[in-house]
Scaffold this active site. Structure first.
Site, mmCIF file in Angstrom:
data_model
loop_
_atom_site.group_PDB
_atom_site.id
_atom_site.type_symbol
_atom_site.label_atom_id
_atom_site.label_comp_id
_atom_site.label_asym_id
_atom_site.label_seq_id
_atom_site.Cartn_x
_atom_site.Cartn_y
_atom_site.Cartn_z
ATOM 1 N N TYR A 1 0.866 -1.252 0.055
ATOM 2 C CA TYR A 1 -0.099 -0.046 -0.005
ATOM 3 C C TYR A 1 0.933 1.194 0.185
ATOM 4 C CZ TYR A 1 -3.572 -3.350 1.369
ATOM 5 O OH TYR A 1 -4.415 -4.553 1.277
ATOM 6 N N HIS B 1 0.352 -11.943 1.541
ATOM 7 C CA HIS B 1 -0.455 -10.865 0.812
ATOM 8 C C HIS B 1 -1.234 -11.748 -0.560
ATOM 9 C CE1 HIS B 1 -1.206 -6.511 -0.149
ATOM 10 N NE2 HIS B 1 -2.440 -7.543 -0.355
ATOM 11 N N SER C 1 -12.581 -5.511 0.946
ATOM 12 C CA SER C 1 -13.670 -4.691 0.095
ATOM 13 C C SER C 1 -14.931 -5.222 0.429
ATOM 14 C CB SER C 1 -13.070 -5.024 -1.488
ATOM 15 O OG SER C 1 -12.033 -4.737 -1.756
ATOM 16 N N PRO C 2 -15.393 -5.000 1.859
ATOM 17 C CA PRO C 2 -16.803 -5.615 1.921
ATOM 18 C C PRO C 2 -17.851 -4.553 1.529
ATOM 19 C CG PRO C 2 -15.761 -4.277 3.931
ATOM 20 C CD PRO C 2 -14.750 -4.464 2.949
ATOM 21 N N GLY D 1 -17.659 -3.490 -1.697
ATOM 22 C CA GLY D 1 -17.739 -3.675 -2.920
ATOM 23 C C GLY D 1 -16.777 -2.645 -3.691
ATOM 24 N N ARG D 2 -15.741 -2.025 -3.088
ATOM 25 C CA ARG D 2 -14.741 -0.816 -3.501
ATOM 26 C C ARG D 2 -15.561 0.332 -3.499
ATOM 27 N NH1 ARG D 2 -12.230 -5.082 -7.627
ATOM 28 N NH2 ARG D 2 -11.150 -6.512 -6.236
ATOM 29 N N GLY D 3 -16.514 0.572 -2.467
ATOM 30 C CA GLY D 3 -17.323 1.709 -2.664
ATOM 31 C C GLY D 3 -18.494 1.599 -3.288
ATOM 32 N N GLY E 1 -23.307 3.476 -2.353
ATOM 33 C CA GLY E 1 -24.339 4.308 -3.089
ATOM 34 C C GLY E 1 -23.642 5.338 -3.841
#
Length: 345
Positions: A72, A144, A223-224, A226-228, A232
């Site tokens: 990262y 990773h 990513s719980p 969905g990457r944003g 919404g």
């Protein structure tokens, strides 16, 4: 009331954030964690002051699991350094998870970053991470990505040595399949597996989660949200800058984007009926799958952290869960990664 008094009040109230056991080796964490990747990569230019404020707000709210990685910071240590600076006043009260497994000095190829889990490299990355984080121990050290050129037995053995030396507390794996999990666990107990999982991404349900439960391994979904997408607040891929991964993510591409947006609207209607946000619905859905799950939603916003933490107090009925399944029976439209870099189990 001063800001200091308010922070202490928030901290006292946060004791209600449920604690969860991750695996059978003694690792525990608050029900909602925090992923820090987006603070320095993948979602446009970083914002260090905002990142530090977000991490500290998360701690005030009872979040105890903070997730970072060598990757990262693209080998510079910047993400780990940011986290280390943010948590220095309460480091021993939290769980820091970081990761090794890439060769940051090798040129990127069609398959993405080159892998490197050789024992000497694991030790080198661990020493760098300890220095960047400003700590003398790492709570969870993840591989990773599985390195096909290094036997997983060697990886687990090396991390086991680091645990014996007191530099690491728990072994974790990321994006590992059933066979790798079994082989690693036979050498040294694996405490936790991290893999993408959400109402949008369900691949782990068929084979991975049953093995995790069989072996007594905790599960950390990355990513719980969905990457944003599950917040919404989305727009088509073409409207994101090139340094934002949503510009190339398959779920944002024409055709898939419209289908996924329709699903979000239906999930939002369900959330509205319960008086919660769609983000809280998505996180509560994950928590309802099993009590050995601690998702790590990423954000740069202290306000979003508070919204995410509140999801730990949301109860979904069997009817709610059935409705989510009806809306997204198989997850989102579109692949979670391009084929060249898709993790292989």
């Amino acid at each position: 009331m001063t800001q200091q008094d308010k922070n202490q009040q928030d901290k006292n109230q946060s004791s209600n954030l449920p604690m969860r056991e991750l695996g059978t080796q003694g690792l525990e964490a608050g029900a909602i964690g925090l992923g820090t990747m987006g603070m320095t990569m993948a979602y446009g230019a970083g914002d260090e002051p905002g990142g530090i404020a977000t991490i500290r707000r998360a701690y005030e709210l009872g979040v105890t699991l903070f997730d970072t990685a060598e990757l990262y910071g693209m080998g510079t240590g910047s993400n780990e350094q940011l986290l280390g600076r943010a948590v220095k006043d309460f480091r021993d009260e939290i769980v820091i998870a970081t990761k090794f497994g890439f060769d940051m000095d090798a040129p990127q190829n069609a398959a993405g970053m080159a892998l490197n889990s050789r024992p000497d490299h694991i030790r080198e990355v661990t020493e760098n991470s300890l220095r960047h984080l400003g700590t003398d121990y790492i709570d969870v050290l993840y591989q990773h990505r599985v390195d096909p050129d290094v036997p997983i037995e060697d990886v687990a053995g090396t991390v086991g040595e680091l645990i014996a030396e007191g530099k690491v507390r728990y072994l974790g794996l990321s994006e590992a399949g059933p066979d790798i999990l079994r082989r690693a666990h036979a050498v040294h107990p694996v405490s936790v597996l991290q893999t993408e999982y959400s109402v949008f991404e369900r691949a782990v349900e068929a084979e991975v989660l049953p093995v995790v439960r069989e072996l007594g391994i905790g599960f950390v979904p990355y990513s719980p949200l969905g990457r944003g997408f599950l917040t919404g607040a989305v727009k088509p891929a073409a409207e994101y800058p090139q340094d934002d991964m949503r510009s190339w993510d398959d779920r944002w591409q024409p055709g898939n984007y419209e289908k996924n947006l329709t699903a979000i609207r239906e999930l939002t209607a369900l959330a509205d009926a319960k008086g919660i946000t769609v983000t809280q619905l998505a996180l509560a859905w994950l928590l309802a799958q099993s009590d050995d799950i601690v998702p790590i939603p990423g954000t740069r916003s202290p306000q979003r952290v508070a919204e995410n933490a509140a999801a730990a107090h949301v109860t979904l009925t069997s009817q709610d869960l059935a409705r989510v399944q009806e809306i997204l029976p198989h997850g989102a439209a579109g692949s979670r990664y391009p084929e060249a870099i898709m993790p292989s189990w």
